[in-house]
Design an enzyme around this catalytic site. Structure first.
Site, PDB file in Angstrom:
ATOM      1  N   LYS A 172       2.445 -30.989   5.565  1.00 46.80           N
ATOM      2  CA  LYS A 172       3.750 -30.544   5.090  1.00 46.80           C
ATOM      3  C   LYS A 172       4.678 -31.752   4.980  1.00 46.80           C
ATOM      4  O   LYS A 172       4.681 -32.620   5.849  1.00 46.80           O
ATOM      5  CB  LYS A 172       4.315 -29.506   6.054  1.00 46.80           C
ATOM      6  CG  LYS A 172       5.039 -28.403   5.341  1.00 46.80           C
ATOM      7  CD  LYS A 172       5.158 -27.144   6.148  1.00 46.80           C
ATOM      8  CE  LYS A 172       6.056 -26.179   5.408  1.00 46.80           C
ATOM      9  NZ  LYS A 172       6.107 -24.859   6.009  1.00 46.80           N
ATOM     10  N   GLU A 174       5.697  -8.717  10.052  1.00 43.95           N
ATOM     11  CA  GLU A 174       6.825  -7.845  10.391  1.00 43.95           C
ATOM     12  C   GLU A 174       6.371  -6.441  10.779  1.00 43.95           C
ATOM     13  O   GLU A 174       6.974  -5.806  11.652  1.00 43.95           O
ATOM     14  CB  GLU A 174       7.798  -7.769   9.206  1.00 43.95           C
ATOM     15  CG  GLU A 174       8.543  -9.066   8.908  1.00 43.95           C
ATOM     16  CD  GLU A 174       7.719 -10.095   8.139  1.00 43.95           C
ATOM     17  OE1 GLU A 174       6.596  -9.761   7.698  1.00 43.95           O
ATOM     18  OE2 GLU A 174       8.190 -11.235   7.988  1.00 43.95           O
ATOM     19  N   ARG A 209       9.399  -4.857   4.829  1.00 41.98           N
ATOM     20  CA  ARG A 209       7.955  -4.688   4.962  1.00 41.98           C
ATOM     21  C   ARG A 209       7.583  -3.758   6.104  1.00 41.98           C
ATOM     22  O   ARG A 209       6.473  -3.237   6.158  1.00 41.98           O
ATOM     23  CB  ARG A 209       7.319  -6.055   5.186  1.00 41.98           C
ATOM     24  CG  ARG A 209       5.865  -5.961   5.114  1.00 41.98           C
ATOM     25  CD  ARG A 209       5.213  -7.246   4.804  1.00 41.98           C
ATOM     26  NE  ARG A 209       5.290  -7.616   3.417  1.00 41.98           N
ATOM     27  CZ  ARG A 209       4.724  -8.726   2.958  1.00 41.98           C
ATOM     28  NH1 ARG A 209       4.098  -9.529   3.767  1.00 41.98           N
ATOM     29  NH2 ARG A 209       4.799  -9.014   1.683  1.00 41.98           N
TER      30      ARG A 209
END
Ligand SMILES: Cc1ncc(C[n+]2csc(CCOP(=O)(O)OP(=O)(O)O)c2C)c(N)n1
Length: 625
Positions: free
Chosen positions: A279, A364, A392
């Site tokens: 990253k 979630e 969600r």
């Protein structure tokens, strides 16, 4: 070079050296642009070579390239004809920070939320099979998104249908924060066995050389071979699910990537390509601080300092500080995040109470039911979740939390317009989604002081509570050490007005007060109510107000459909209160990126807009009278 790339087809003629040069140029462009616009620099810098290799090997857009979330796809935007628009990334009227089908034929899938790419890509592969096509389908999913249930539901079906498609696992061992969980640990193990593919080939060719004599001996030898494979080779979950596994491959090594993707392309079955990326690759501050550079605002390129104005503490900070304060004296309080520890500012809570903090990954649905389980066994869980990601977990909130009337607190962050992330991230539907659920109470304070009071009170309620608060900084109020108490279910009637009363939810109460003052200067008598509660609605106060005013206008930074105003209309209609009530909120359309202030003005929810609404209405009423 970048300017000369009109479409990915151009990449197919470049030498490896030219591609490497292009990669460097793309990185510079991403760094320079996001330094001004802010954005998802870390993930995008990590996926530059992967993007070039994918577009080189696959015949996009005929072959379908599906990016999970789409935040890592800035290089994809740049090689698919959007160099000129890139300066307007995430800006009002500019190109989106995610992918948009209307932006480019190369954007075959839109997202913003994690974990959807595999299901979407499998749908495309299944459609291809039904239509008799030959095209390839490739999904790129991060290791973070691979912690979501949806991704595994898709892997399950891909392994079942056994159709041709490639799943590229873009593994940088980071979600926004370092990735957590057993799946992440498993990927790390797989990564640290780089000889896996070679070892497997060696074992296979060795076993192949074993002669097979006679039918019964053949079967026994086959069983023995399976046993040897099982014992010698580390288990590979992708293979066990029916994928051919390639990897791990260095995601910054262009020749290696092109080679492995080329091989994957030839296989007419599910393939998993495990790609290791870094990253922030190529920009030292982002490499050193990948979490801060996941999606920073504008920054100084040379120093890597993220520019921040002198703003008041954010609502998220106040909420997290409050939870920490409450947790000090209440050992039953635990905090849950679904991969958003930094965003929800729960990192301090995690430091102080590591045993009482759970980062469940980008999951979630699981987080909500996990919270229900904790509550069922006597804890007081607080699930801090952005409004947009709470979407969600709707069934889990209904079926697991509310149906069982369990005392879970949903701390709903980023409730309202969110700005640069745009349509997929707006927090403007949660009231409509939550309001019909029995047992659930829903509240939103007008400022950070009320947020504290509501959170503290929520932890004393017998059942589930949702406390909403917006993105960004609070009003900078001086907050006392002691959390002020607040009467549960009571609205605050701030000022009386004979002609019309503004009934507002959340910080828009302050805008309502400004509008009322401006309207008063114009000769109107305008009241203001700070509603605080969507559910239970404070019908008593509203009834009292309705006896002292001639009209009501509700205000909210939320969709009008099913929102707070709808709750007031339902009450007004069912009680026949006899004065006109109108609602003002956001329209029934997706709202793209852009400053919230712009949209509040566009939809007449800023001070001037409210003044305009009220004067037009009252003047029309006067003319009719
Ligand atoms: C359902 C959902 N929850 C939370 C988020 C917020 N979010 C955006 S990116 C991200 C981490 C993504 O990690 P990964 O998939 O590994 O991609 P990377 O950024 O590391 O390339 C998270 C948690 C989201 N987009 N969707």
């Amino acid at each position: 070079m970048l300017e000369t790339v009109q479409s990915p087809k151009d990449l197919r003629h470049f030498s490896i050296n030219e591609l490497a040069e292009l990669a460097a140029e793309i990185r510079r462009k991403i760094i320079e642009t996001t330094a001004t616009t802010g954005g998802h620099i870390g993930a995008s810098l990590g996926a530059v070579e992967l993007t070039l290799a994918l577009h080189r090997v696959y015949d996009t857009p005929e072959d379908k390239l599906v990016w999970d979330i789409g935040h890592q796809a800035y290089a994809h935007k740049l090689v698919t004809g959007r160099v000129a628009q890139f300066a307007e990334l995430r800006q009002l009227g500019g190109i989106s920070g995610f992918l948009k089908r209307r932006e480019s034929p190369y954007d075959v899938w839109e997202a913003g939320h994690g974990g959807t790419a595999l299901a979407g890509a499998l749908g495309m592969a299944a459609a291809r099979d039904l239509q008799g096509g030959q095209r390839q389908v490739v999904a790129v999913v991060g290791d973070g998104a691979l912690t979501s249930g949806m991704a595994w539901e898709a892997l399950n079906q891909i392994g079942h249908l056994r159709t041709a498609m490639v799943v590229v696992v873009n593994d940088n061992s980071m979600s926004i924060a370092p990735n957590v969980g057993a799946i992440s640990r498993y990927l790390t193990e797989l990564r640290s066995a780089p000889a896996y593919t070679r070892l497997k080939q060696d074992v296979e060719s060795l076993l192949e050389a074993v002669p097979l004599v006679g039918e019964s001996l053949r079967r026994r030898v086959e069983r023995l071979k399976d046993l040897i494979r099982y014992v010698v080779l580390p288990q590979n979950v992708f293979e066990n699910l029916g994928f051919q596994y390639f990897g791990p491959v260095d995601g910054h090594d262009l020749p290696a990537l092109i080679n492995v993707l080329g091989n994957a392309r030839e296989i007419h079955a599910p393939v998993a390509v495990h790609v290791i990326t870094q990253k922030g690759r190529g920009y030292l501050p982002a490499e050193a601080q990948p979490e801060r550079f996941h999606g920073p605002g504008p920054f100084d390129i040379a120093s890597g300092r993220i520019r921040k104005g002198k703003e008041a503490p954010s609502y998220s900070q106040v909420a997290a500080d409050t939870l920490l304060q409450l947790a000090q004296s209440r050992p039953e309080v635990v905090a849950i995040t679904a991969a958003m520890g930094e965003g929800t500012k729960l990192d301090r809570f995690a430091e102080v109470f590591p045993q009482r903090f759970y980062d469940v990954g980008m999951a979630e649905q699981h987080a909500a039911t996990f919270a229900a389980g904790l509550a069922a066994a006597g804890m007081r869980p607080v699930f801090a979740v952005y409004s947009t990601f709470l979407q969600r977990a709707c069934d889990q909130i209904i079926h697991d939390i509310c149906h069982q009337n369990l005392p879970v607190t949903l701390a709903i962050d980023r409730a309202g317009l969110v700005g640069a992330d745009g349509a997929t991230h707006q927090g403007i539907y949660d009231i409509s989604l939550l309001r019909p659920i029995p047992h659930l109470e829903i509240a939103m304070g007008k400022d950070e002081s009320e947020l504290r009071s509501l959170l503290a009170a929520a932890l004393d309620r017998p059942g589930p509570v949702a406390v909403r608060y917006p993105r960004g900084s609070g009003r900078g109020l001086a907050l006392s050490e002691e959390i002020p108490s607040l009467a549960w279910g009571k609205a605050e009637w701030i000022r009386q007005g004979r002609q019309l009363t503004l009934v507002a939810l959340g910080p828009i109460v302050y805008t309502a007060l400004e509008a009322a003052t401006a309207l008063e200067a114009m000769g109107f008598s305008i009241g203001v109510v700070n509603a605080r509660f969507v559910k239970p609605l404070d019908k008593e106060t509203l009834s009292e107000v309705s006896r002292h005013t001639e009209a009501m206008l509700t205000l909210e930074e939320h969709s009008e459909a099913g929102g707070f105003g709808s709750a007031v209309l339902e009450w007004a209609a069912s009680e026949g209160i006899g004065i006109p009530v109108r609602i003002a909120g956001l329209p029934d359309s997706f709202i793209d990126q852009g400053p919230p202030a712009h949209y509040l003005a566009q939809f007449e929810l800023d001070r001037d807009g409210i003044v305009r609404r009220v004067t037009t209405w009252l003047q029309a009423a006067r003319e009719r009278a």
